[in-house]
Design an enzyme around this catalytic site. Structure first.
Site, mmCIF file in Angstrom:
data_model
loop_
_atom_site.group_PDB
_atom_site.id
_atom_site.type_symbol
_atom_site.label_atom_id
_atom_site.label_comp_id
_atom_site.label_asym_id
_atom_site.label_seq_id
_atom_site.Cartn_x
_atom_site.Cartn_y
_atom_site.Cartn_z
ATOM 1 C CD GLU A 49 42.749 -22.759 -29.635
ATOM 2 O OE1 GLU A 49 43.941 -22.975 -29.920
ATOM 3 O OE2 GLU A 49 41.914 -22.348 -30.463
ATOM 4 C CG PHE B 104 35.568 -25.760 -41.499
ATOM 5 C CD1 PHE B 104 36.855 -26.031 -41.969
ATOM 6 C CD2 PHE B 104 35.362 -24.604 -40.775
ATOM 7 C CE1 PHE B 104 37.899 -25.159 -41.723
ATOM 8 C CE2 PHE B 104 36.404 -23.723 -40.525
ATOM 9 C CZ PHE B 104 37.682 -23.998 -40.992
ATOM 10 C CD GLN B 105 37.673 -24.284 -37.224
ATOM 11 O OE1 GLN B 105 36.744 -23.700 -36.682
ATOM 12 N NE2 GLN B 105 38.899 -23.772 -37.292
ATOM 13 C CE LYS C 196 28.019 -20.157 -35.306
ATOM 14 N NZ LYS C 196 28.801 -19.718 -36.472
ATOM 15 C CG MET D 286 65.179 -35.041 -16.493
ATOM 16 S SD MET D 286 66.273 -35.081 -15.055
ATOM 17 C CE MET D 286 65.280 -34.217 -13.832
#
Lengths: 570, 163
Positions: free
Chosen positions: A50, A112-113, A162, A478
């Site tokens: 993502e 969940f999630q 949802k 760096m």
């Protein structure tokens, strides 16, 4: 027309003329993906993580003037997106991120999630919304796009549970939008503009300093006209590269920590400094107390009032759209009789040329070992300066900024504000999809590329012929440079061991991989990548000098005039 | 310098956290913050008491204005204004203390709004100084608990904060 929430979201994207959505499906966004599947106007690019979805949408936006769109699921989908969102926020990139959320009844139940996406992203978005009612989707989407692209642009997140995507209601996309709490200024105050023009004309040691705001406001043409009209020297920051043509005599190069001697000296010793769409970042002006020691009048044009007088006190603030304000300045200049004092200007240019004659960007090339600067110069030559160049973060980013001459805006994409390693490849993906006819090169390092290397798979699926120029020095370059200079050469965890064979790795994804060990092979390999393998992704693994450092350099906390020009200055 | 900043903000969930988050993220002080809907229920009015140099206060007001849900911001302490705060103090009130507390409350024009055989709840409205003075006038050993509302403020005369 009665539609489901999911269908409404997709219809809104169509209404906004969105061409690509970068995303990754999951439980909370299944209805949205189902709606995407049943239409063909909005295309979806399936990334492999993502974070890359958001970066790719960001790269799409940076290389165009459109709003980038990303779609992620709830919980880990949203948290993976956060780095991408913060990256876009720091560089004011217009984006809309749609995240799925657990059903409204489950919110707050540690489902969940489930994460508090609106809470987690609040400090790194321009604005965000949680849509709790299907009837609010259309208006919220309209607001999201409006907020993202107007005023100081930025990412806007829309979190949709949802069940809301499943419910149905009548769909109508609002034509107009007005928000009593949000009215960005467009036109600058004409009195202030007049004052600014007056001050500019009276200047004896004038300097123009422009940033990402010029690129974002599509004001490159205006800044170029104004600069030529006045005949003053100009510098573009890391975010502003391409705002003014690199090859022009009036251009002094980039300012700041790894900027040119002449740009930094001219910034410091100017008596009138015109700052346009720039924010006096710590990487640009160094120590603000040291910067303030030299008296100078500052004119600052910015769309965001909070950027003005934040780090440096400004004498003539002008809040407004950079392009509009510059147009008005040009108009006033052209209408008036007054012109800059030619004698003062000649004396100033003499001084500037003296600084420039130090040739601070010169480096010692080698026949034995590949110098990174040389690779970038060759990349510039081979592409005729016409490529879109993305970079990751570190030494290679600075070399790309210093040695690839950008003549046009929206050709240089990098994470200037947040400094996010791993943006280079997804930026290139977004840029290539947005500009299929332009060559796109990703300048990266062996450390940065590994932060989103999984996207080689996405590039294969969508046939994105990006040219990856990996400046491989087997170090977090760096970090190593700072450890060499400021930490007694103790290279704590900055060495990259157990590296993959990048050429073979690229091949295993179905791409072309080339390893380059000798300076003599650099140009040939680049030509091959851009001609023979024009339609392939080519991973060019340049084995470069591991000890090369980025110069010039202003150490953190030091002033702009206290520069290390080369290793000999140490 | 102490400043009293009043603002109107859309009455939406999460609006308060945008403001408080801004203060914590940028390291600004909040001495007190009060918020409640106005006569127009779609908007809330917030009063924030903060301290900082002129530069910091300028940034605070600019940053507040930048929040998308903020409708209007005014530093009401820049000119003539009125501040009020409500305080409820529960004190132990037995024996001779009962009369003493009653007398002190009268002097401060406070009200006793709850009485038991062992305690009073005293209600007092005023500026911060007056409330502090009342606390100072009561024997600390007698104070069971105090609750203060934080400062509410409004400009004097023609100065109106309205959409």
């Amino acid at each position: 027309m009665v539609l489901s929430g999911a269908e409404i979201v997709i219809r809104c994207l169509q209404e906004e003329k969105v061409e690509y959505v970068f995303g990754y499906p999951g439980g909370a966004v299944l209805f949205l993906y189902d709606a995407l599947f049943q239409q063909d106007k909005v295309r979806h690019v399936l990334v492999r993580h993502e974070q890359a979805a958001v970066h790719a949408a960001d790269g799409f936006a940076r290389s165009t003037e459109k709003v980038g769109v990303a779609l992620v699921t709830s919980g880990p989908g949203a948290t993976n997106a956060v780095t991408g969102i913060a990256t876009a926020y720091c560089d004011s990139i217009p984006m809309v991120i749609i995240s799925g959320q657990v059903p409204t009844a489950a919110i707050g139940q540690d489902a969940f999630q489930e994460v508090d996406t609106v809470g987690i992203t609040r400090p790194c978005v321009k604005h965000n919304f949680l849509v709790k009612d299907v009837r609010d989707i259309a208006l919220t989407m309209k607001k999201a796009f409006y907020l993202a692209r107007t005023g100081r642009p930025g990412p806007v997140l829309v979190d949709i549970p949802k069940d809301v995507t499943m419910q149905r209601c009548e769909f109508e996309y609002p034509k107009e939008i007005s928000m009593r709490s949000y009215n960005p200024v467009v036109k600058g105050h004409s009195g202030q503009i007049k004052k600014a023009v007056q001050l500019l004309l009276e200047a004896k040691r004038p300097m123009i300093y422009t940033g990402g705001g010029v690129v974002l406001a599509n004001a490159a043409e205006q800044i170029t006209r104004l600069t030529r009209l006045l005949g003053y020297p100009i510098t573009n920051t890391l975010m502003g590269l391409g705002g003014y043509p690199f090859g022009d005599r009036q251009y002094l190069g980039m300012p700041g920590m790894h900027g040119t001697f002449e740009a930094n000296m001219a910034m410091h010793y100017s008596d009138v400094l015109l700052a346009v769409g720039a924010r006096f970042d710590d990487r640009v002006i160094g120590n603000p107390a040291h910067f303030a020691e030299e008296p100078r009048k500052i004119i600052h044009i910015d769309i965001d009032p909070s950027s003005i007088s934040k780090r440096v006190k400004v004498d003539v603030p002008i809040v407004g759209d950079v392009r509009e304000v510059l147009e008005e300045m040009i108009r006033q200049l052209e209408a008036g009789e007054a012109r800059p004092n030619p004698d003062a200007l000649a004396t100033w240019w003499k001084q500037v040329e003296e600084w420039r004659s130090r040739r601070c960007m010169a480096y010692k090339n080698s026949d034995e070992i590949i110098k990174p600067q040389f690779v970038i110069q060759k990349l510039w030559e081979v592409t005729g300066g016409e490529a879109i160049v993305t970079s990751d973060v570190g030494q290679h980013q600075m070399w790309a900024a210093q040695y690839y001459g950008f003549d046009k805006p929206r050709r240089w994409l990098n994470s200037g504000g947040l400094g996010t390693m791993g943006v280079g490849l997804p930026y290139a993906m977004g840029a290539k999809l947005a500009n299929p006819d332009m060559p796109v090169a990703c300048v990266t390092g062996e450390a940065s590329i590994q932060m989103n290397i999984q996207e080689l798979s996405t590039c294969r699926q969508f046939r994105l012929p990006i040219k990856i120029c990996n400046l491989n020095n087997r170090y977090l370059g760096m970090v190593r440079q700072w450890q060499e200079l400021f930490h007694g050469g103790r290279y704590s965890e900055s060495y990259m061991d157990s590296l993959p064979d990048f050429a073979k790795l690229a091949e295993s994804y179905g791409h072309v991989g080339i390893r380059i060990d000798r300076p003599a092979d650099v140009e040939g390999a680049l030509r091959e990548a851009f001609t023979t393998y024009k339609n392939e992704l080519v991973f060019l693994d340049f084995q470069i000098d591991a000890t090369e450092n980025v110069y010039p350099m202003v150490q953190g906390g030091k002033g702009l005039t206290e520069m290390i020009l080369s290793a000999e200055d140490l | 310098m102490r400043h009293v900043i009043s603002l109107l903000i859309e009455n939406e969930s999460g609006a308060l956290s945008r403001v408080s988050g801004l203060f914590s993220a940028r390291g600004y002080n909040i001495e007190s913050l009060t918020v409640a809907p106005t006569e127009d229920l779609s908007m809330s009015r917030m009063t924030i008491v903060t301290t900082g140099s002129d530069d910091i206060i300028e940034q605070i007001t600019k940053q507040l204005n930048k929040l998308v849900e903020v409708v209007k911001v005014v530093d009401i302490s820049e000119a003539a204004h009125i501040e009020r705060e409500l305080m409820l103090v529960k004190v132990r009130a037995t024996g001779k203390d009962r009369e003493e507390i009653k007398r002190t409350a009268d002097i401060f024009r406070a009200h006793i709004i709850d009485v038991t055989d062992a305690s009073y709840v005293v209600e007092l409205t005023g500026n911060q100084g007056k409330l502090d003075a009342f606390i100072g006038a009561i024997d600390p050993a007698l104070i069971l608990e105090t609750v203060r509302s934080g400062v509410c403020g409004i400009g004097r005369g023609d100065r109106v904060l309205k959409v």
